[in-house]
Design a protein around this motif. Sequence first.
Motif, mmCIF file in Angstrom:
data_model
loop_
_atom_site.group_PDB
_atom_site.id
_atom_site.type_symbol
_atom_site.label_atom_id
_atom_site.label_comp_id
_atom_site.label_asym_id
_atom_site.label_seq_id
_atom_site.Cartn_x
_atom_site.Cartn_y
_atom_site.Cartn_z
ATOM 1 N N ALA A 18 -31.329 -47.205 60.243
ATOM 2 C CA ALA A 18 -31.094 -45.792 59.907
ATOM 3 C C ALA A 18 -32.238 -45.372 58.980
ATOM 4 C CB ALA A 18 -29.748 -45.647 59.210
ATOM 5 N N SER A 19 -32.992 -44.409 59.408
ATOM 6 C CA SER A 19 -34.181 -44.045 58.637
ATOM 7 C C SER A 19 -33.907 -42.883 57.697
ATOM 8 C CB SER A 19 -35.309 -43.675 59.606
ATOM 9 O OG SER A 19 -36.383 -43.144 58.893
ATOM 10 N N ARG A 20 -34.665 -42.853 56.608
ATOM 11 C CA ARG A 20 -34.565 -41.722 55.675
ATOM 12 C C ARG A 20 -35.404 -40.545 56.165
ATOM 13 N NH1 ARG A 20 -36.778 -45.778 51.264
ATOM 14 N NH2 ARG A 20 -37.724 -46.418 53.224
ATOM 15 N N GLN A 21 -36.187 -40.809 57.179
ATOM 16 C CA GLN A 21 -37.196 -39.819 57.579
ATOM 17 C C GLN A 21 -36.776 -38.997 58.797
ATOM 18 O OE1 GLN A 21 -41.051 -41.839 57.409
ATOM 19 N NE2 GLN A 21 -41.733 -40.290 58.882
ATOM 20 N N GLY A 23 -36.884 -36.985 62.060
ATOM 21 C CA GLY A 23 -37.857 -37.126 63.160
ATOM 22 C C GLY A 23 -37.924 -38.551 63.671
ATOM 23 N N LYS A 24 -37.386 -39.524 62.872
ATOM 24 C CA LYS A 24 -37.381 -40.897 63.385
ATOM 25 C C LYS A 24 -36.067 -41.150 64.127
ATOM 26 C CE LYS A 24 -39.326 -44.326 61.058
ATOM 27 N NZ LYS A 24 -39.815 -45.183 59.933
ATOM 28 N N ILE A 25 -36.123 -42.104 65.053
ATOM 29 C CA ILE A 25 -34.955 -42.352 65.915
ATOM 30 C C ILE A 25 -33.726 -42.746 65.085
ATOM 31 C CG2 ILE A 25 -34.049 -43.960 67.664
ATOM 32 C CD1 ILE A 25 -36.696 -43.721 69.146
ATOM 33 N N ALA A 99 -34.186 -50.505 70.804
ATOM 34 C CA ALA A 99 -35.594 -50.917 70.804
ATOM 35 C C ALA A 99 -36.149 -51.238 72.187
ATOM 36 C CB ALA A 99 -35.767 -52.136 69.900
ATOM 37 N N SER A 100 -37.375 -50.825 72.398
ATOM 38 C CA SER A 100 -38.139 -51.228 73.586
ATOM 39 C C SER A 100 -38.925 -52.479 73.214
ATOM 40 C CB SER A 100 -39.125 -50.126 73.991
ATOM 41 O OG SER A 100 -38.447 -48.928 74.238
ATOM 42 N N GLY A 101 -39.603 -53.060 74.210
ATOM 43 C CA GLY A 101 -40.446 -54.221 73.926
ATOM 44 C C GLY A 101 -39.827 -55.516 74.419
#
Length: 461
Positions: A18-21, A23-25, A99-101
Amino acid sequence: MADLTKLFYPNAIAVVGASRQPGKIGYTIVKNLKEFGFQGRIYPVNPNANEILGLKCYPSVSSIPEPVDVVVVSVPAQKVLDVIDDAGKAGAKFAVVIASGFKEVGNVELEEELVRRAHKYGMRVLGPNIFGYVYTPSKINATFGPRDVIPGNVAFISQSGALGIALMGMTILEGIGISAIISIGNKSDLDDADFLEFFAEDPNTSVVLIYMEGAKDGKRFIEAAAKTTLKKPVIAIKAGRTEVGARAAASHTGSLAGNVAIYEAAFKQAGVLMARSVEEAFDWVKALSWNPLPEGENLVVITNGGGAGVQTTDTLADNGIYLKEPPKYLVEEVKKFVPPFASLANPIDITGMAPVDWYYKAVYAALKDPEVHSIIVLYCHTAITHPVDVAKAIIDAVKDAGVRKPMTVSLIGGKEAYEGIQLLTKERIPAYPTPERAASAMAAIYKYLKARKYVEERLKS
Ligand code: ACO
Protein backbone atom coordinates in the motif's frame (compact mmCIF):
# COMPACT_ATOMS: atom_id res chain seq x y z
CA MET A 1 -13.97 -27.50 -6.44
CA ALA A 2 -12.12 -24.53 -4.90
CA ASP A 3 -13.91 -22.92 -1.99
CA LEU A 4 -13.88 -19.23 -2.93
CA THR A 5 -16.31 -18.07 -0.26
CA LYS A 6 -13.74 -16.07 1.70
CA LEU A 7 -12.37 -14.42 -1.45
CA PHE A 8 -15.82 -13.03 -2.19
CA TYR A 9 -17.07 -12.60 1.37
CA PRO A 10 -13.94 -11.72 3.37
CA ASN A 11 -14.01 -10.22 6.83
CA ALA A 12 -10.72 -8.42 6.29
CA ILE A 13 -8.46 -7.56 3.34
CA ALA A 14 -4.79 -6.55 3.61
CA VAL A 15 -3.03 -4.62 0.85
CA VAL A 16 0.71 -5.31 0.94
CA GLY A 17 2.64 -2.59 -0.85
CA ALA A 18 0.00 0.00 0.00
CA SER A 19 1.73 3.14 -1.15
CA ARG A 20 1.63 6.61 0.35
CA GLN A 21 1.93 8.06 -3.12
CA PRO A 22 -1.20 8.87 -5.16
CA GLY A 23 -0.88 7.47 -8.65
CA LYS A 24 0.85 4.27 -7.52
CA ILE A 25 -0.95 0.94 -7.81
CA GLY A 26 -0.75 0.12 -4.09
CA TYR A 27 -2.29 3.48 -3.21
CA THR A 28 -5.09 3.20 -5.75
CA ILE A 29 -6.14 -0.27 -4.59
CA VAL A 30 -6.55 0.93 -0.99
CA LYS A 31 -8.45 3.99 -2.23
CA ASN A 32 -10.80 1.93 -4.41
CA LEU A 33 -11.44 -0.57 -1.62
CA LYS A 34 -12.23 2.19 0.84
CA GLU A 35 -14.27 4.42 -1.45
CA PHE A 36 -16.24 1.62 -3.11
CA GLY A 37 -17.49 0.94 0.40
CA PHE A 38 -16.05 -2.40 1.53
CA GLN A 39 -17.67 -3.00 4.90
CA GLY A 40 -15.02 -5.34 6.34
CA ARG A 41 -11.67 -4.21 7.68
CA ILE A 42 -9.00 -2.87 5.29
CA TYR A 43 -5.38 -3.16 6.44
CA PRO A 44 -2.70 -1.34 4.44
CA VAL A 45 0.70 -2.99 4.86
CA ASN A 46 3.85 -0.94 4.35
CA PRO A 47 6.87 -1.00 6.71
CA ASN A 48 7.70 2.56 5.72
CA ALA A 49 4.33 4.20 6.53
CA ASN A 50 2.15 4.85 9.59
CA GLU A 51 -1.08 5.69 7.87
CA ILE A 52 -2.54 5.60 4.35
CA LEU A 53 -5.82 7.28 3.41
CA GLY A 54 -6.71 7.55 7.10
CA LEU A 55 -6.16 3.82 7.71
CA LYS A 56 -3.56 2.57 10.18
CA CYS A 57 -0.64 0.90 8.42
CA TYR A 58 1.06 -2.32 9.50
CA PRO A 59 4.65 -3.38 8.75
CA SER A 60 3.65 -6.94 7.82
CA VAL A 61 0.57 -9.16 7.49
CA SER A 62 1.62 -11.08 10.61
CA SER A 63 1.53 -7.86 12.67
CA ILE A 64 -2.17 -7.26 11.87
CA PRO A 65 -4.23 -7.94 15.03
CA GLU A 66 -6.63 -10.41 13.36
CA PRO A 67 -6.37 -13.05 10.63
CA VAL A 68 -7.12 -11.60 7.20
CA ASP A 69 -8.87 -13.63 4.51
CA VAL A 70 -7.42 -11.90 1.47
CA VAL A 71 -3.98 -10.39 0.92
CA VAL A 72 -3.58 -8.20 -2.16
CA VAL A 73 0.12 -8.23 -3.03
CA SER A 74 1.37 -5.10 -4.77
CA VAL A 75 5.13 -5.23 -4.28
CA PRO A 76 7.64 -6.06 -7.04
CA ALA A 77 7.94 -9.72 -8.09
CA GLN A 78 11.21 -10.40 -6.24
CA LYS A 79 9.57 -9.50 -2.91
CA VAL A 80 6.43 -11.57 -3.40
CA LEU A 81 7.72 -14.88 -1.95
CA ASP A 82 8.56 -13.25 1.40
CA VAL A 83 5.08 -11.72 1.52
CA ILE A 84 3.54 -15.13 0.82
CA ASP A 85 5.49 -16.68 3.70
CA ASP A 86 4.44 -13.94 6.07
CA ALA A 87 0.78 -13.95 4.98
CA GLY A 88 0.64 -17.75 4.97
CA LYS A 89 1.97 -17.97 8.51
CA ALA A 90 -0.61 -15.37 9.54
CA GLY A 91 -3.40 -17.60 8.19
CA ALA A 92 -4.42 -15.69 5.07
CA LYS A 93 -6.54 -17.74 2.66
CA PHE A 94 -6.07 -15.94 -0.66
CA ALA A 95 -3.16 -14.09 -2.22
CA VAL A 96 -4.18 -11.72 -5.01
CA VAL A 97 -0.85 -11.11 -6.70
CA ILE A 98 -0.80 -7.93 -8.79
CA ALA A 99 2.91 -7.97 -9.66
CA SER A 100 4.13 -8.73 -13.16
CA GLY A 101 7.49 -10.36 -13.84
CA PHE A 102 6.63 -14.07 -13.65
CA LYS A 103 5.88 -16.69 -16.32
CA GLU A 104 4.91 -14.05 -18.87
CA VAL A 105 8.55 -12.94 -19.03
CA GLY A 106 10.03 -16.42 -18.63
CA ASN A 107 10.25 -16.53 -14.82
CA VAL A 108 8.49 -19.87 -14.70
CA GLU A 109 10.32 -21.10 -11.59
CA LEU A 110 9.44 -18.02 -9.57
CA GLU A 111 5.78 -18.52 -10.46
CA GLU A 112 5.89 -22.21 -9.57
CA GLU A 113 7.57 -21.42 -6.28
CA LEU A 114 4.89 -18.80 -5.55
CA VAL A 115 2.17 -21.42 -5.86
CA ARG A 116 4.15 -24.08 -3.95
CA ARG A 117 4.66 -21.72 -1.02
CA ALA A 118 1.07 -20.54 -0.99
CA HIS A 119 -0.24 -24.11 -1.04
CA LYS A 120 2.10 -25.03 1.83
CA TYR A 121 0.00 -22.67 3.96
CA GLY A 122 -3.32 -23.70 2.43
CA MET A 123 -3.50 -20.42 0.56
CA ARG A 124 -4.84 -20.07 -3.01
CA VAL A 125 -3.37 -17.63 -5.53
CA LEU A 126 -5.17 -15.30 -7.94
CA GLY A 127 -2.69 -14.00 -10.54
CA PRO A 128 0.11 -13.00 -10.76
CA ASN A 129 0.19 -10.25 -13.42
CA ILE A 130 -3.31 -8.95 -12.72
CA PHE A 131 -5.24 -5.78 -11.92
CA GLY A 132 -7.18 -7.30 -9.01
CA TYR A 133 -10.83 -8.21 -8.53
CA VAL A 134 -14.28 -6.78 -7.91
CA TYR A 135 -17.31 -8.31 -6.21
CA THR A 136 -20.12 -5.80 -5.95
CA PRO A 137 -22.41 -7.73 -3.53
CA SER A 138 -19.60 -7.37 -0.93
CA LYS A 139 -18.67 -3.88 -2.18
CA ILE A 140 -15.15 -5.03 -3.02
CA ASN A 141 -13.18 -3.13 -5.61
CA ALA A 142 -9.63 -4.36 -5.04
CA THR A 143 -8.31 -3.11 -8.37
CA PHE A 144 -6.45 -0.15 -9.78
CA GLY A 145 -9.17 0.24 -12.39
CA PRO A 146 -12.14 2.62 -12.37
CA ARG A 147 -13.82 2.82 -8.99
CA ASP A 148 -17.52 3.19 -9.70
CA VAL A 149 -18.50 0.04 -11.55
CA ILE A 150 -22.25 -0.36 -11.73
CA PRO A 151 -23.57 -3.14 -9.48
CA GLY A 152 -25.48 -5.74 -11.48
CA ASN A 153 -25.58 -9.36 -12.56
CA VAL A 154 -22.69 -9.84 -15.02
CA ALA A 155 -19.47 -11.57 -13.98
CA PHE A 156 -16.47 -10.76 -16.16
CA ILE A 157 -13.31 -12.86 -16.13
CA SER A 158 -10.35 -11.38 -17.98
CA GLN A 159 -7.05 -12.97 -18.82
CA SER A 160 -5.74 -9.68 -20.16
CA GLY A 161 -4.90 -7.02 -17.62
CA ALA A 162 -4.84 -3.84 -19.63
CA LEU A 163 -7.75 -4.80 -21.88
CA GLY A 164 -9.69 -6.04 -18.86
CA ILE A 165 -9.18 -2.81 -16.99
CA ALA A 166 -10.25 -0.85 -20.07
CA LEU A 167 -13.35 -2.99 -20.49
CA MET A 168 -14.12 -2.39 -16.83
CA GLY A 169 -14.44 1.31 -17.72
CA MET A 170 -16.43 0.45 -20.80
CA THR A 171 -19.04 -1.44 -18.74
CA ILE A 172 -19.72 1.85 -16.94
CA LEU A 173 -20.10 3.73 -20.23
CA GLU A 174 -22.36 1.02 -21.64
CA GLY A 175 -24.48 0.81 -18.47
CA ILE A 176 -23.64 -2.86 -17.90
CA GLY A 177 -24.14 -3.90 -14.27
CA ILE A 178 -21.41 -6.02 -12.74
CA SER A 179 -21.47 -8.69 -10.06
CA ALA A 180 -17.78 -9.52 -10.38
CA ILE A 181 -14.67 -8.68 -12.35
CA ILE A 182 -11.78 -11.11 -12.05
CA SER A 183 -8.38 -10.44 -13.53
CA ILE A 184 -6.82 -13.90 -13.79
CA GLY A 185 -3.60 -13.04 -15.63
CA ASN A 186 -1.14 -15.92 -15.59
CA LYS A 187 -3.59 -18.30 -13.84
CA SER A 188 -0.76 -19.79 -11.81
CA ASP A 189 -3.28 -21.44 -9.48
CA LEU A 190 -6.94 -20.36 -9.67
CA ASP A 191 -8.20 -20.29 -13.25
CA ASP A 192 -11.36 -19.76 -15.32
CA ALA A 193 -12.77 -23.14 -14.33
CA ASP A 194 -12.58 -22.33 -10.60
CA PHE A 195 -14.42 -19.06 -11.10
CA LEU A 196 -16.98 -20.58 -13.46
CA GLU A 197 -17.81 -23.11 -10.75
CA PHE A 198 -18.38 -20.28 -8.30
CA PHE A 199 -20.42 -18.12 -10.69
CA ALA A 200 -22.57 -21.07 -11.76
CA GLU A 201 -23.92 -21.20 -8.21
CA ASP A 202 -23.70 -17.47 -7.45
CA PRO A 203 -27.23 -16.02 -7.09
CA ASN A 204 -25.83 -12.55 -7.83
CA THR A 205 -24.60 -13.53 -11.30
CA SER A 206 -26.81 -14.30 -14.28
CA VAL A 207 -24.37 -13.99 -17.20
CA VAL A 208 -20.64 -14.78 -17.35
CA LEU A 209 -18.32 -13.06 -19.84
CA ILE A 210 -14.78 -14.35 -20.35
CA TYR A 211 -11.91 -12.75 -22.22
CA MET A 212 -9.71 -15.75 -22.87
CA GLU A 213 -6.36 -16.25 -24.49
CA GLY A 214 -5.81 -19.88 -23.56
CA ALA A 215 -7.22 -22.49 -21.21
CA LYS A 216 -4.92 -24.11 -18.65
CA ASP A 217 -6.80 -27.39 -18.48
CA GLY A 218 -9.12 -27.68 -21.48
CA LYS A 219 -11.13 -30.63 -20.18
CA ARG A 220 -11.82 -29.00 -16.81
CA PHE A 221 -12.76 -25.75 -18.50
CA ILE A 222 -15.29 -27.51 -20.73
CA GLU A 223 -16.89 -29.29 -17.80
CA ALA A 224 -17.08 -26.17 -15.63
CA ALA A 225 -18.43 -24.06 -18.51
CA ALA A 226 -20.98 -26.76 -19.41
CA LYS A 227 -22.27 -26.87 -15.84
CA THR A 228 -22.52 -23.09 -15.83
CA THR A 229 -24.35 -23.08 -19.18
CA LEU A 230 -27.06 -25.25 -17.66
CA LYS A 231 -27.82 -22.38 -15.29
CA LYS A 232 -26.76 -19.19 -17.08
CA PRO A 233 -25.14 -18.07 -20.34
CA VAL A 234 -21.37 -18.02 -20.74
CA ILE A 235 -20.01 -15.71 -23.45
CA ALA A 236 -16.35 -15.83 -24.44
CA ILE A 237 -14.19 -13.48 -26.43
CA LYS A 238 -11.50 -15.81 -27.66
CA ALA A 239 -8.31 -13.92 -28.35
CA GLY A 240 -5.64 -15.32 -30.61
CA ARG A 241 -8.09 -16.65 -33.20
CA THR A 242 -5.55 -16.30 -35.95
CA GLU A 243 -2.05 -17.75 -36.05
CA VAL A 244 -0.44 -14.33 -35.61
CA GLY A 245 -2.88 -13.50 -32.81
CA ALA A 246 -2.03 -16.76 -31.05
CA ARG A 247 1.66 -15.86 -31.18
CA ALA A 248 0.88 -12.46 -29.64
CA ALA A 249 -1.05 -14.17 -26.83
CA ALA A 250 1.90 -16.44 -26.07
CA SER A 251 4.12 -13.44 -25.38
CA HIS A 252 1.38 -11.69 -23.41
CA THR A 253 0.23 -14.05 -20.67
CA GLY A 254 2.35 -17.04 -21.68
CA SER A 255 -0.78 -18.84 -22.91
CA LEU A 256 -1.00 -21.32 -25.69
CA ALA A 257 -3.91 -19.80 -27.56
CA GLY A 258 -4.19 -22.88 -29.79
CA ASN A 259 -6.00 -23.60 -32.97
CA VAL A 260 -9.32 -21.78 -33.33
CA ALA A 261 -11.08 -24.91 -34.58
CA ILE A 262 -10.16 -26.67 -31.34
CA TYR A 263 -11.63 -23.83 -29.31
CA GLU A 264 -14.76 -23.71 -31.42
CA ALA A 265 -15.30 -27.42 -30.80
CA ALA A 266 -14.59 -27.02 -27.07
CA PHE A 267 -16.93 -24.05 -26.74
CA LYS A 268 -19.64 -26.02 -28.52
CA GLN A 269 -19.25 -28.90 -26.08
CA ALA A 270 -19.51 -26.43 -23.21
CA GLY A 271 -22.34 -24.35 -24.68
CA VAL A 272 -20.15 -21.24 -24.58
CA LEU A 273 -21.24 -18.49 -26.97
CA MET A 274 -18.17 -17.32 -28.86
CA ALA A 275 -18.10 -13.60 -29.64
CA ARG A 276 -15.77 -12.34 -32.34
CA SER A 277 -15.20 -8.92 -30.84
CA VAL A 278 -15.56 -6.89 -27.67
CA GLU A 279 -18.44 -4.99 -29.26
CA GLU A 280 -20.32 -8.17 -30.09
CA ALA A 281 -19.71 -9.60 -26.62
CA PHE A 282 -21.01 -6.47 -24.91
CA ASP A 283 -24.06 -6.41 -27.21
CA TRP A 284 -24.87 -9.99 -26.26
CA VAL A 285 -24.22 -9.40 -22.57
CA LYS A 286 -26.80 -6.59 -22.55
CA ALA A 287 -29.41 -8.67 -24.35
CA LEU A 288 -28.87 -11.68 -22.09
CA SER A 289 -28.53 -9.88 -18.76
CA TRP A 290 -31.41 -7.41 -19.18
CA ASN A 291 -33.98 -9.71 -20.76
CA PRO A 292 -35.90 -12.73 -19.57
CA LEU A 293 -35.56 -15.85 -21.72
CA PRO A 294 -38.24 -16.30 -24.41
CA GLU A 295 -41.02 -18.81 -23.98
CA GLY A 296 -41.05 -19.76 -27.65
CA GLU A 297 -39.72 -19.04 -31.11
CA ASN A 298 -42.19 -16.42 -32.33
CA LEU A 299 -39.98 -13.42 -32.87
CA VAL A 300 -41.66 -10.31 -34.27
CA VAL A 301 -39.84 -7.39 -35.90
CA ILE A 302 -41.52 -3.96 -35.87
CA THR A 303 -40.01 -1.29 -38.11
CA ASN A 304 -40.73 2.00 -39.83
CA GLY A 305 -38.33 1.19 -42.68
CA GLY A 306 -38.15 -1.74 -45.07
CA GLY A 307 -34.35 -1.62 -45.41
CA ALA A 308 -33.74 -1.93 -41.68
CA GLY A 309 -36.18 -4.85 -41.64
CA VAL A 310 -34.31 -6.59 -44.45
CA GLN A 311 -30.93 -6.15 -42.74
CA THR A 312 -32.43 -7.61 -39.58
CA THR A 313 -33.99 -10.54 -41.43
CA ASP A 314 -30.62 -11.28 -43.07
CA THR A 315 -28.69 -11.16 -39.80
CA LEU A 316 -31.24 -13.40 -38.12
CA ALA A 317 -31.03 -15.86 -41.02
CA ASP A 318 -27.22 -15.83 -40.75
CA ASN A 319 -27.79 -17.06 -37.23
CA GLY A 320 -30.31 -19.73 -38.22
CA ILE A 321 -33.41 -17.76 -37.17
CA TYR A 322 -36.24 -17.48 -39.70
CA LEU A 323 -39.16 -15.14 -39.01
CA LYS A 324 -42.64 -16.66 -38.98
CA GLU A 325 -45.96 -14.99 -39.89
CA PRO A 326 -46.94 -12.56 -37.12
CA PRO A 327 -49.75 -13.77 -34.83
CA LYS A 328 -53.34 -12.75 -35.66
CA TYR A 329 -54.10 -10.65 -32.58
CA LEU A 330 -51.08 -8.45 -33.18
CA VAL A 331 -51.90 -8.02 -36.88
CA GLU A 332 -55.52 -7.05 -36.08
CA GLU A 333 -54.37 -4.51 -33.50
CA VAL A 334 -51.79 -2.92 -35.83
CA LYS A 335 -54.28 -2.84 -38.72
CA LYS A 336 -56.39 -0.43 -36.66
CA PHE A 337 -53.92 2.44 -37.02
CA VAL A 338 -51.56 1.85 -39.97
CA PRO A 339 -52.33 2.90 -43.56
CA PRO A 340 -53.46 0.23 -46.03
CA PHE A 341 -50.06 0.14 -47.71
CA ALA A 342 -48.32 -0.95 -44.49
CA SER A 343 -46.82 -4.44 -44.70
CA LEU A 344 -48.26 -6.73 -42.06
CA ALA A 345 -45.95 -9.62 -42.67
CA ASN A 346 -42.93 -10.11 -40.44
CA PRO A 347 -41.14 -7.61 -40.23
CA ILE A 348 -44.25 -5.54 -39.57
CA ASP A 349 -43.63 -2.27 -41.38
CA ILE A 350 -45.62 0.50 -39.72
CA THR A 351 -44.29 2.79 -42.50
CA GLY A 352 -42.08 5.84 -42.69
CA MET A 353 -45.00 8.08 -41.71
CA ALA A 354 -45.33 6.34 -38.32
CA PRO A 355 -45.75 8.83 -35.48
CA VAL A 356 -44.55 8.07 -31.98
CA ASP A 357 -47.88 6.67 -30.77
CA TRP A 358 -47.87 3.98 -33.47
CA TYR A 359 -44.66 2.67 -31.92
CA TYR A 360 -46.36 2.70 -28.54
CA LYS A 361 -49.42 0.85 -29.82
CA ALA A 362 -47.47 -1.73 -31.87
CA VAL A 363 -45.03 -2.56 -29.05
CA TYR A 364 -47.85 -2.66 -26.50
CA ALA A 365 -49.90 -5.02 -28.67
CA ALA A 366 -46.87 -7.28 -29.27
CA LEU A 367 -46.22 -7.47 -25.54
CA LYS A 368 -49.87 -8.25 -24.84
CA ASP A 369 -50.12 -10.94 -27.52
CA PRO A 370 -49.30 -14.27 -25.82
CA GLU A 371 -48.26 -15.72 -29.17
CA VAL A 372 -45.42 -13.21 -29.50
CA HIS A 373 -42.35 -14.49 -27.65
CA SER A 374 -39.75 -11.82 -28.44
CA ILE A 375 -39.57 -8.47 -30.20
CA ILE A 376 -37.07 -6.46 -32.21
CA VAL A 377 -38.03 -2.79 -32.62
CA LEU A 378 -36.36 -0.82 -35.40
CA TYR A 379 -36.58 2.90 -35.94
CA CYS A 380 -35.03 4.89 -38.78
CA HIS A 381 -34.76 8.53 -37.76
CA THR A 382 -37.19 10.63 -39.78
CA ALA A 383 -37.77 14.34 -39.31
CA ILE A 384 -41.38 13.75 -38.29
CA THR A 385 -40.41 12.08 -35.01
CA HIS A 386 -37.63 12.47 -32.48
CA PRO A 387 -35.75 9.28 -31.49
CA VAL A 388 -35.95 10.24 -27.82
CA ASP A 389 -39.75 10.33 -28.10
CA VAL A 390 -39.74 6.94 -29.81
CA ALA A 391 -37.54 5.60 -27.00
CA LYS A 392 -39.99 7.01 -24.46
CA ALA A 393 -42.92 5.40 -26.29
CA ILE A 394 -41.18 2.01 -26.17
CA ILE A 395 -40.42 2.43 -22.46
CA ASP A 396 -44.01 3.47 -21.73
CA ALA A 397 -45.39 0.52 -23.68
CA VAL A 398 -43.21 -1.88 -21.67
CA LYS A 399 -44.29 -0.27 -18.39
CA ASP A 400 -47.98 -0.11 -19.30
CA ALA A 401 -48.13 -3.66 -20.67
CA GLY A 402 -46.63 -4.90 -17.42
CA VAL A 403 -44.92 -7.76 -19.28
CA ARG A 404 -41.23 -8.21 -20.01
CA LYS A 405 -40.38 -10.23 -23.10
CA PRO A 406 -36.96 -10.44 -24.72
CA MET A 407 -36.62 -7.22 -26.68
CA THR A 408 -33.82 -5.50 -28.56
CA VAL A 409 -34.11 -2.12 -30.20
CA SER A 410 -32.21 -0.30 -32.89
CA LEU A 411 -32.52 3.46 -33.24
CA ILE A 412 -30.74 4.25 -36.47
CA GLY A 413 -29.64 7.80 -37.18
CA GLY A 414 -27.41 10.52 -35.80
CA LYS A 415 -26.85 12.22 -32.48
CA GLU A 416 -30.51 12.20 -31.49
CA ALA A 417 -30.72 8.45 -32.11
CA TYR A 418 -27.79 8.03 -29.74
CA GLU A 419 -29.69 10.01 -27.07
CA GLY A 420 -32.63 7.65 -27.48
CA ILE A 421 -30.32 4.65 -27.12
CA GLN A 422 -29.01 6.05 -23.87
CA LEU A 423 -32.52 6.51 -22.53
CA LEU A 424 -33.42 2.90 -23.34
CA THR A 425 -30.14 1.74 -21.78
CA LYS A 426 -31.08 3.44 -18.52
CA GLU A 427 -34.25 1.35 -18.49
CA ARG A 428 -32.22 -1.79 -19.26
CA ILE A 429 -33.79 -2.20 -22.69
CA PRO A 430 -30.87 -3.20 -24.94
CA ALA A 431 -30.59 -0.68 -27.78
CA TYR A 432 -28.08 -0.42 -30.60
CA PRO A 433 -27.23 1.99 -33.41
CA THR A 434 -27.58 -0.59 -36.21
CA PRO A 435 -30.25 -3.17 -37.01
CA GLU A 436 -27.62 -5.89 -37.44
CA ARG A 437 -26.44 -5.45 -33.85
CA ALA A 438 -29.99 -5.58 -32.48
CA ALA A 439 -30.59 -8.75 -34.52
CA SER A 440 -27.29 -10.36 -33.49
CA ALA A 441 -28.04 -9.63 -29.82
CA MET A 442 -31.50 -11.19 -30.11
CA ALA A 443 -29.96 -14.16 -31.91
CA ALA A 444 -27.56 -14.60 -28.97
CA ILE A 445 -30.56 -15.21 -26.69
CA TYR A 446 -31.84 -17.98 -28.96
CA LYS A 447 -28.32 -19.35 -29.42
CA TYR A 448 -28.07 -19.67 -25.67
CA LEU A 449 -31.29 -21.70 -25.49
CA LYS A 450 -29.95 -24.01 -28.20
CA ALA A 451 -26.55 -24.30 -26.51
CA ARG A 452 -28.17 -25.11 -23.17
CA LYS A 453 -30.30 -27.81 -24.77
CA TYR A 454 -27.24 -29.26 -26.51
CA VAL A 455 -25.34 -29.42 -23.22
CA GLU A 456 -28.32 -30.91 -21.37
CA GLU A 457 -28.54 -33.68 -23.93
CA ARG A 458 -24.78 -34.24 -24.06
CA LEU A 459 -24.59 -34.58 -20.29
CA LYS A 460 -27.55 -36.97 -20.23
CA SER A 461 -26.03 -39.35 -22.76
N1 ACO B 1 5.86 -4.99 2.31
C1 ACO B 1 4.99 -3.98 2.23
N2 ACO B 1 5.26 -2.83 1.57
C2 ACO B 1 6.45 -2.71 1.00
C3 ACO B 1 7.40 -3.72 1.05
C4 ACO B 1 7.09 -4.90 1.75
N3 ACO B 1 7.93 -5.92 1.83
N4 ACO B 1 8.48 -3.30 0.38
C5 ACO B 1 8.22 -2.07 -0.08
N5 ACO B 1 6.98 -1.70 0.29
C6 ACO B 1 6.26 -0.47 0.00
C7 ACO B 1 7.10 0.56 -0.71
O1 ACO B 1 7.79 1.38 0.22
C8 ACO B 1 6.04 1.32 -1.49
O2 ACO B 1 5.41 2.28 -0.70
P1 ACO B 1 5.69 3.87 -0.88
O3 ACO B 1 5.30 4.18 -2.29
O4 ACO B 1 4.81 4.51 0.12
O5 ACO B 1 7.16 4.04 -0.64
C9 ACO B 1 5.02 0.28 -1.83
O6 ACO B 1 5.23 -0.78 -0.94
C10 ACO B 1 5.12 -0.25 -3.25
O7 ACO B 1 6.43 -0.72 -3.48
P2 ACO B 1 7.31 -0.22 -4.72
O8 ACO B 1 8.63 -0.89 -4.59
O9 ACO B 1 7.28 1.24 -4.80
O10 ACO B 1 6.56 -0.88 -5.93
P3 ACO B 1 5.71 -0.21 -7.08
O11 ACO B 1 4.44 0.31 -6.54
O12 ACO B 1 6.52 0.71 -7.89
O13 ACO B 1 5.44 -1.49 -7.98
C11 ACO B 1 4.07 -3.31 -8.58
C12 ACO B 1 4.84 -2.66 -7.47
C13 ACO B 1 2.90 -2.43 -8.99
C14 ACO B 1 3.54 -4.64 -8.11
C15 ACO B 1 5.02 -3.50 -9.82
O14 ACO B 1 6.15 -4.20 -9.42
C16 ACO B 1 4.39 -4.27 -10.94
O15 ACO B 1 4.50 -5.47 -11.06
N6 ACO B 1 3.69 -3.53 -11.83
C17 ACO B 1 2.93 -4.11 -12.92
C18 ACO B 1 1.52 -4.45 -12.47
C19 ACO B 1 0.72 -4.92 -13.62
O16 ACO B 1 0.83 -4.37 -14.70
N7 ACO B 1 -0.10 -5.95 -13.41
C20 ACO B 1 -0.65 -6.64 -14.54
C21 ACO B 1 -1.88 -6.42 -15.13
S1 ACO B 1 -2.72 -4.96 -15.10
C22 ACO B 1 -2.42 -4.14 -16.53
O17 ACO B 1 -1.79 -4.66 -17.38
C23 ACO B 1 -3.04 -2.82 -16.66
